[in-house]
Design a protein around this motif. Structure first.
Motif, PDB file in Angstrom:
ATOM      1  N   GLN A 222       0.822  -1.207   0.000  1.00 42.64           N
ATOM      2  CA  GLN A 222       0.000   0.000   0.000  1.00 42.64           C
ATOM      3  C   GLN A 222       0.857   1.258   0.000  1.00 42.64           C
ATOM      4  O   GLN A 222       0.549   2.237  -0.689  1.00 42.64           O
ATOM      5  CB  GLN A 222      -0.930  -0.001   1.214  1.00 42.64           C
ATOM      6  CG  GLN A 222      -2.049  -1.024   1.139  1.00 42.64           C
ATOM      7  CD  GLN A 222      -2.785  -1.169   2.452  1.00 42.64           C
ATOM      8  OE1 GLN A 222      -2.520  -0.441   3.409  1.00 42.64           O
ATOM      9  NE2 GLN A 222      -3.706  -2.129   2.521  1.00 42.64           N
ATOM     10  N   ASN A 223       1.927   1.250   0.761  1.00 42.34           N
ATOM     11  CA  ASN A 223       2.790   2.427   0.808  1.00 42.34           C
ATOM     12  C   ASN A 223       3.560   2.611  -0.493  1.00 42.34           C
ATOM     13  O   ASN A 223       3.730   3.738  -0.967  1.00 42.34           O
ATOM     14  CB  ASN A 223       3.741   2.321   1.996  1.00 42.34           C
ATOM     15  CG  ASN A 223       3.089   2.744   3.289  1.00 42.34           C
ATOM     16  OD1 ASN A 223       3.220   3.889   3.717  1.00 42.34           O
ATOM     17  ND2 ASN A 223       2.381   1.828   3.928  1.00 42.34           N
ATOM     18  N   ARG A 224       3.998   1.520  -1.077  1.00 41.36           N
ATOM     19  CA  ARG A 224       4.669   1.632  -2.378  1.00 41.36           C
ATOM     20  C   ARG A 224       3.708   2.177  -3.423  1.00 41.36           C
ATOM     21  O   ARG A 224       4.090   3.025  -4.257  1.00 41.36           O
ATOM     22  CB  ARG A 224       5.201   0.262  -2.798  1.00 41.36           C
ATOM     23  CG  ARG A 224       6.421  -0.190  -2.010  1.00 41.36           C
ATOM     24  CD  ARG A 224       6.788  -1.625  -2.345  1.00 41.36           C
ATOM     25  NE  ARG A 224       8.066  -2.016  -1.757  1.00 41.36           N
ATOM     26  CZ  ARG A 224       8.525  -3.257  -1.733  1.00 41.36           C
ATOM     27  NH1 ARG A 224       7.789  -4.245  -2.259  1.00 41.36           N
ATOM     28  NH2 ARG A 224       9.693  -3.526  -1.191  1.00 41.36           N
ATOM     29  N   ALA A 225       2.454   1.733  -3.374  1.00 40.14           N
ATOM     30  CA  ALA A 225       1.460   2.212  -4.336  1.00 40.14           C
ATOM     31  C   ALA A 225       1.175   3.696  -4.115  1.00 40.14           C
ATOM     32  O   ALA A 225       1.019   4.461  -5.087  1.00 40.14           O
ATOM     33  CB  ALA A 225       0.180   1.399  -4.209  1.00 40.14           C
ATOM     34  N   ARG A 226       1.111   4.126  -2.865  1.00 39.43           N
ATOM     35  CA  ARG A 226       0.831   5.537  -2.590  1.00 39.43           C
ATOM     36  C   ARG A 226       1.967   6.427  -3.089  1.00 39.43           C
ATOM     37  O   ARG A 226       1.732   7.521  -3.609  1.00 39.43           O
ATOM     38  CB  ARG A 226       0.617   5.713  -1.083  1.00 39.43           C
ATOM     39  CG  ARG A 226       0.079   7.071  -0.700  1.00 39.43           C
ATOM     40  CD  ARG A 226      -0.731   7.000   0.572  1.00 39.43           C
ATOM     41  NE  ARG A 226      -2.057   6.444   0.319  1.00 39.43           N
ATOM     42  CZ  ARG A 226      -2.548   5.399   0.954  1.00 39.43           C
ATOM     43  NH1 ARG A 226      -1.811   4.768   1.844  1.00 39.43           N
ATOM     44  NH2 ARG A 226      -3.763   4.969   0.697  1.00 39.43           N
ATOM     45  N   ILE A 227       3.197   5.985  -2.932  1.00 37.37           N
ATOM     46  CA  ILE A 227       4.342   6.753  -3.443  1.00 37.37           C
ATOM     47  C   ILE A 227       4.331   6.768  -4.964  1.00 37.37           C
ATOM     48  O   ILE A 227       4.593   7.799  -5.602  1.00 37.37           O
ATOM     49  CB  ILE A 227       5.656   6.169  -2.892  1.00 37.37           C
ATOM     50  CG1 ILE A 227       5.722   6.378  -1.367  1.00 37.37           C
ATOM     51  CG2 ILE A 227       6.862   6.809  -3.568  1.00 37.37           C
ATOM     52  CD1 ILE A 227       6.871   5.659  -0.694  1.00 37.37           C
ATOM     53  N   SER A 228       4.005   5.631  -5.556  1.00 35.97           N
ATOM     54  CA  SER A 228       3.920   5.570  -7.026  1.00 35.97           C
ATOM     55  C   SER A 228       2.808   6.476  -7.547  1.00 35.97           C
ATOM     56  O   SER A 228       2.983   7.189  -8.531  1.00 35.97           O
ATOM     57  CB  SER A 228       3.677   4.122  -7.467  1.00 35.97           C
ATOM     58  OG  SER A 228       3.524   4.032  -8.856  1.00 35.97           O
TER      59      SER A 228
END
Length: 514
Positions: A222-228
């Motif tokens: 989820q955090n990787r997706a939010r940064i992306s």
């Protein structure tokens, strides 16, 4: 062999010698105040893990005696030192946060685990794993063989030894090339695997289950997706690739007792341009239990200049000794966008009754905090700048303006009731070491300019050491031309003048002689 019929098994001595004999500090109510909590920050994988290894020398194992000896007088394995008082400290990652201290001497490794770890758990037992012994245990004829040898076949595994009557667990193991040993260490609230391979040793967290690992992976994703997603926004909100590569690690689970802690982004975007360019982080503190249930509370919104936010490895400790662990979030606000106000999130969080909340006894900090170790009371302490931190623009006054200027760190010593003291002997002694003697001058020139960092430190230390306001104010006025590059006033001199009115978290007075 009965379960406790020997003080040492497979060359490892468990719970058979007083801690004082090992040359360690007297036991306290908490574990060692190491830089790490029960585990170092987990790698970005689905499985949280405790950190790295340490190395040393070793010697062979010896056979176990047939009868147990009193814990204070038990013989060590053949060739092992009777005391590790003069041994070398071995920085095995995760050991300190578990209330353990590792030392090596003359080819042996000692791991002494105190009666309490960083999350309030107590050591229960050590289970030694030996491939040849485990293979023999699977043979159908083993009970009969044990009976023939005069042993109780129902007494449990001979490679299990409990903590001693003081609640401490002590291992002494050979530490040399080709030596191998695996030991499961169990506390009331967690479990670790000690792996010794030649001249290296490491502790790996063994408390995770599939549901927990899956929840941690979901949080990381989820955090990787939010940064992306932030890099796909339009206009000033779009985060550039360069900005995204300079971020702290969000969504990474750190093991702690019977669960994990993490910091997670709920919103992430850019704002403004030029000198006003900022990155906005909405962050929450997350706790995931072993079943994968997630609990969270908002840390707050932090806005910094790109690259201006640093977050170190999370630390865990049960400060108030209520069985619920607290999370310390070490962070630094290194640079702010022009005109931005600094955030001041709570530095310590707790998990109680299934909920995450700010820890009521945490000290007030500004600009950031670090984990300190002021003494040997086995409790982590905190260092921060109090009110003496400021963020400056490019036109602060001197030719080369730092993005941030601070005084020395003030120290907040963790005390037994779960609170923090900035004025007890441990805290003031650390401040005294940071300041040293009363400075001969407040404003320090360097060539044709001013050493801003040293000047800031000198000003605050001079106040802490009892210099009068009139004396400091007079020198600042006399040196204003240096501070402001000839101008009548500037942001730098205004900052220092404001520091004259700020309350000192602690004073030294005559504690350090000029």
């Amino acid at each position: 062999m009965k379960r406790l019929s020997a003080c040492f098994l497979l060359g490892i001595l468990v719970g058979c010698q007083k801690s004082e004999e090992a040359g360690l500090p007297a036991a306290s109510s908490g574990p060692s105040a190491g830089s790490s909590a029960p585990a170092a920050a987990a790698a970005e994988t689905a499985s949280p893990a405790a950190a790295e290894a340490a190395s040393s020398a070793a010697a062979p194992a010896a056979a176990a005696p047939t009868e147990p000896a009193p814990p204070s007088a038990a013989p060590a394995p053949s060739g092992a030192p009777a005391s590790f008082k003069d041994g070398r400290s071995e920085p095995i990652a995760a050991a300190v946060g578990l209330g353990c201290e590792a030392k090596s001497l003359d080819g042996w490794l000692e791991l002494l685990c105190r009666k309490k770890n960083g999350t309030g758990g107590h050591p229960v037992r050590a289970v030694l794993h030996d491939p040849s012994a485990e293979a023999a245990a699977e043979k159908p004829s083993e009970p009969a063989a044990a009976a023939d040898a005069g042993e109780d076949p129902d007494a449990g595994p001979s490679n299990e030894v409990l903590a001693d009557e003081r609640g401490e667990l002590r291992l002494v193991a050979p530490f040399r090339a080709e030596a191998k040993q695996s030991v499961t260490l169990e506390w009331t609230d967690t479990r670790y695997e000690l792996q010794i391979d030649g001249t290296t040793a490491k502790l790996d967290w063994a408390g995770s289950v599939v549901s927990h690992r899956r929840a941690c992976q979901e949080l990381l994703d989820q955090n990787r997706a939010r940064i992306s997603d932030a890099q796909k926004l339009e206009g000033p909100e779009k985060v550039s690739t360069a900005e995204a590569t300079r971020l702290p690690k969000f969504g990474v689970c750190q093991p702690a007792g019977l669960g994990s802690w993490a910091l997670s982004l709920t919103r992430f975007a850019g704002a403004g341009e030029g000198a006003a360019r900022a990155l906005a982080f909405d962050i929450e503190v997350v706790r995931i239990d072993l079943e994968g249930k997630r609990s969270a509370a908002p840390l707050g919104t932090i806005e910094v200049a790109p690259g201006g936010l640093a977050i170190s490895a999370l630390n865990v400790y049960d400060f108030d000794d209520d069985g619920n662990d607290e999370l310390i979030v070490p962070y630094e606000l290194n640079a702010l966008a022009a005109g931005a106000k600094p955030a001041a999130p709570s530095p310590v969080w707790t998990f109680s009754n299934g909920a995450v909340s700010a820890y009521a006894k945490a000290p007030s900090v500004s600009g950031g905090l670090g984990i300190e170790h002021l003494d040997h009371d086995m409790r982590p302490d905190i260092g921060s700048y109090g009110p003496f931190v400021a963020w400056l623009g490019a036109d602060c006054g001197v030719k080369s303006c730092p993005s941030r200027v601070t005084g020395p760190k003030f120290y907040f010593h963790s005390v037994q009731d779960g609170s923090f003291s900035a004025t007890d002997a441990s805290a003031t002694a650390a401040l005294g070491r940071a300041c040293g003697k009363k400075p001969a001058a407040i404003v320090v020139t360097a060539g044709s300019g001013v050493n801003v960092a040293q000047t800031a430190k000198n000003l605050v230390c001079a106040r802490a050491l009892g210099a009068t306001r009139e004396a400091i104010e007079g020198e600042l006025a006399a040196k204003r031309a240096d501070l402001c590059s000839g101008a009548a006033t500037c942001a730098l001199s205004s900052t220092f003048e404001a520091w004259l009115d700020a309350a000192l978290p602690a004073e030294l007075g005559s504690a350090v002689k000029p």
